[in-house]
Motif scaffolding. Structure first.
Motif, PDB file in Angstrom:
ATOM      1  N   ASP A  24     -11.024  -2.159  -5.380  1.00  0.00           N
ATOM      2  CA  ASP A  24      -9.635  -2.453  -5.015  1.00  0.00           C
ATOM      3  C   ASP A  24      -9.015  -3.466  -5.984  1.00  0.00           C
ATOM      4  OD1 ASP A  24     -11.034  -4.660  -4.217  1.00  0.00           O
ATOM      5  OD2 ASP A  24     -10.494  -4.545  -2.096  1.00  0.00           O
ATOM      6  N   GLU A  56      -4.003   6.802  -9.214  1.00  0.00           N
ATOM      7  CA  GLU A  56      -4.396   6.554 -10.607  1.00  0.00           C
ATOM      8  C   GLU A  56      -4.869   5.110 -10.767  1.00  0.00           C
ATOM      9  OE1 GLU A  56      -2.482   6.459 -15.123  1.00  0.00           O
ATOM     10  OE2 GLU A  56      -1.238   6.956 -13.401  1.00  0.00           O
ATOM     11  N   ARG A  57      -6.084   4.953 -11.286  1.00  0.00           N
ATOM     12  CA  ARG A  57      -6.635   3.624 -11.525  1.00  0.00           C
ATOM     13  C   ARG A  57      -7.169   3.588 -12.948  1.00  0.00           C
ATOM     14  NH1 ARG A  57     -10.639   2.810  -6.528  1.00  0.00           N
ATOM     15  NH2 ARG A  57     -11.063   5.000  -6.961  1.00  0.00           N
ATOM     16  N   SER A  71     -12.088   4.058  -3.034  1.00  0.00           N
ATOM     17  CA  SER A  71     -10.802   3.387  -2.858  1.00  0.00           C
ATOM     18  C   SER A  71     -10.852   2.604  -1.551  1.00  0.00           C
ATOM     19  CB  SER A  71      -9.656   4.403  -2.833  1.00  0.00           C
ATOM     20  OG  SER A  71      -8.414   3.748  -2.651  1.00  0.00           O
ATOM     21  N   HIS A 117       0.834  -1.194   0.000  1.00  0.00           N
ATOM     22  CA  HIS A 117       0.000   0.000   0.000  1.00  0.00           C
ATOM     23  C   HIS A 117       0.874   1.252   0.000  1.00  0.00           C
ATOM     24  CE1 HIS A 117      -2.959   2.992   1.363  1.00  0.00           C
ATOM     25  NE2 HIS A 117      -3.859   2.177   0.876  1.00  0.00           N
ATOM     26  N   TRP A 146       0.065   0.756  -4.223  1.00  0.00           N
ATOM     27  CA  TRP A 146      -1.272   1.300  -4.449  1.00  0.00           C
ATOM     28  C   TRP A 146      -1.156   2.793  -4.751  1.00  0.00           C
ATOM     29  CZ3 TRP A 146      -5.802  -1.130  -4.976  1.00  0.00           C
ATOM     30  CH2 TRP A 146      -6.973  -0.365  -4.947  1.00  0.00           C
ATOM     31  N   GLN A 176      -4.811  -1.278 -10.992  1.00  0.00           N
ATOM     32  CA  GLN A 176      -3.628  -0.583 -10.460  1.00  0.00           C
ATOM     33  C   GLN A 176      -2.384  -0.908 -11.273  1.00  0.00           C
ATOM     34  OE1 GLN A 176      -2.892   1.484  -7.772  1.00  0.00           O
ATOM     35  NE2 GLN A 176      -5.061   1.850  -7.364  1.00  0.00           N
ATOM     36  N   ASP A 177      -2.500  -1.808 -12.238  1.00  0.00           N
ATOM     37  CA  ASP A 177      -1.354  -2.281 -13.029  1.00  0.00           C
ATOM     38  C   ASP A 177      -0.366  -3.072 -12.170  1.00  0.00           C
ATOM     39  OD1 ASP A 177      -1.032  -2.299 -15.731  1.00  0.00           O
ATOM     40  OD2 ASP A 177       0.497  -0.732 -15.782  1.00  0.00           O
ATOM     41  N   ARG A 215       3.358  -1.933 -11.656  1.00  0.00           N
ATOM     42  CA  ARG A 215       3.430  -0.988 -10.544  1.00  0.00           C
ATOM     43  C   ARG A 215       3.623  -1.786  -9.259  1.00  0.00           C
ATOM     44  NH1 ARG A 215      -1.723   2.771  -9.409  1.00  0.00           N
ATOM     45  NH2 ARG A 215      -0.708   4.463 -10.528  1.00  0.00           N
ATOM     46  N   LEU A 224      -6.592  -5.048  -8.407  1.00  0.00           N
ATOM     47  CA  LEU A 224      -5.152  -4.906  -8.614  1.00  0.00           C
ATOM     48  C   LEU A 224      -4.777  -4.867 -10.090  1.00  0.00           C
ATOM     49  CD1 LEU A 224      -3.844  -7.202  -5.737  1.00  0.00           C
ATOM     50  CD2 LEU A 224      -3.899  -4.704  -5.814  1.00  0.00           C
TER      51      LEU A 224
END
Length: 395
Positions: A384, A279-280, A356, A245, A276, A389-390, A273, A386
């Motif tokens: 959430d 940017e999403r 988020s 995170h 956390w 989030q890349d 990445r 992932l």
């Protein structure tokens, strides 16, 4: 911003320059939606560009990182009737440019895979095949080359034999031998394609071998290494995660020369990445992709294509239910793509209209989150995810 007039005697007309700028036909339908009081027009366009097709949920391996240890779905193969429904639907998706045969099973275990690939290639659509590489024998390799497959992505989760065997329970030497033979056959058949790529799931127990994977890729003339973090499906896999995170030092990217006939090009190492962030972005939505399961069920992405559980970035155990927006056995793909529910889902994910969850003060006591639902009303929730989030990546 143009003014659009509407009166009881005059229907609403969109300005011609707006339609031209958006490359929208003059005669078309829209879904009328609203969000927080704003009216939204969603054009019903069959503009899907990528299909992920799951030939089978079965596999010849039992990798310790695999979702198949945490799901409730059967081991099954796509039948010919279901696949034929997909092929019949393809003309309804004029912008479709790539089909990816892959899944959480091994595509090469399906006895009809080559016929499937041939049918897609006859439609002049590029094909990618994801595989663990262990069934890439001489006959399979020749057929993939002959059919004009654009690329194959081989999963290799260890740069050293003992590490690879610990993850996959198989021999790394066999995969290397198969890729070397594949390259030799390409040369023999005077073919530049399929390009060979490698997928590497990075974990605490193998991250020190990223340089070994890169050197192996150079040796095998691999054009691309795609690195993904591990998604812990079981509690005992959480100690293998490298992401956090909080900010984590990223791995260093690199590139190397790739031989392609008389040409020399640069191959790439693509890294995920590691923490956390604000940017999403969903690559499945950005790429206008959909995932078709073995039974013909259409889901918007990998993450929602099966019933399983996993542990989120803060350790929360989440139960995911498969999200099916239609089935190709009953409805053509273009009609599924343009349904109100599917278009609304893509729009909400496109602007990421989700909270988020890992940053929420109530995250430890939220029962909605444990069932992959959200407090903003749209379900299933991508709050959430992932993939968005890349942190977790797919080809």
């Amino acid at each position: 911003m143009p003014v659009v007039h509407h009166t009881p005697d005059e229907p609403l007309h969109l300005p011609q320059d707006f339609l031209q700028r958006r490359q929208l036909p003059a005669d078309m339908n829209f879904w009328l939606d609203e969000r927080e009081g704003d009216l939204i027009l969603r054009p019903r366009l069959p503009d899907a560009e990528k299909l992920y097709i799951e030939p089978t949920t079965a596999c010849n391996l039992e990798c310790r990182t695999c979702i198949r240890h945490a799901w409730e779905d059967p081991q099954a193969m796509m039948n010919r009737a279901t696949f034929d429904k997909i092929i019949v639907s393809l003309p309804g998706l004029p912008k479709l440019n790539r089909v990816i045969f892959t899944s959480f099973g091994e595509p090469l275990t399906h006895p009809g895979l080559m016929d499937m690939i041939a049918a897609v290639r006859r439609a002049n659509i590029e094909v990618t095949v994801g595989t663990n590489g262990l069934l890439l024998n001489a006959d399979v390799s020749r057929e993939l080359i002959r059919l004009g497959v654009d690329r194959i992505m081989v999963s290799i989760d260890g740069g050293k034999p003992e590490t690879y065997e610990g993850v996959r329970g198989a021999l790394l030497s066999q995969v290397i031998e198969n890729i070397e033979r594949f390259n030799a056959l390409k040369h023999e058949m005077n073919a530049l394609f399929p390009a060979v790529g490698v997928e590497f799931v990075i974990m605490r127990s193998n991250f020190g071998e990223l340089d070994d994977i890169t050197r192996l890729a150079m040796r095998l003339n691999v054009s691309r290494i795609l690195v993904s973090n591990v998604l812990p499906y079981a509690a005992d896999m959480q100690h293998e995660t490298l992401y956090s995170h909080q900010p984590v030092e990223p791995f260093k990217t690199t590139s190397w020369a790739l031989r392609a006939g008389a040409w020399v090009m640069w191959a790439t190492l693509e890294l995920p990445r590691m923490h956390w962030g604000a940017e999403r972005r969903c690559r499945f939505i950005k790429d206008k992709a959909m995932a078709i399961g073995w039974d013909g069920g259409v889901s918007p992405c990998y993450a929602l294509s099966h019933n399983y559980h996993y542990h989120a970035i803060d350790g929360c155990r989440k139960q995911v239910q498969r999200y099916v927006l239609g089935n190709v056995n009953q409805t053509p793909l273009d009609e599924i793509w343009m349904t109100e529910e599917y278009m609304r889902f893509r729009a909400e994910v496109g602007v990421f209209h989700f909270p988020s969850c890992p940053d929420c003060d109530l995250r430890d006591t939220c029962d909605l989150r444990k069932d992959n639902e959200g407090c903003w009303g749209l379900n299933p929730s991508c709050a959430d995810c992932l993939w968005a989030q890349d942190i977790i990546r797919c080809p």
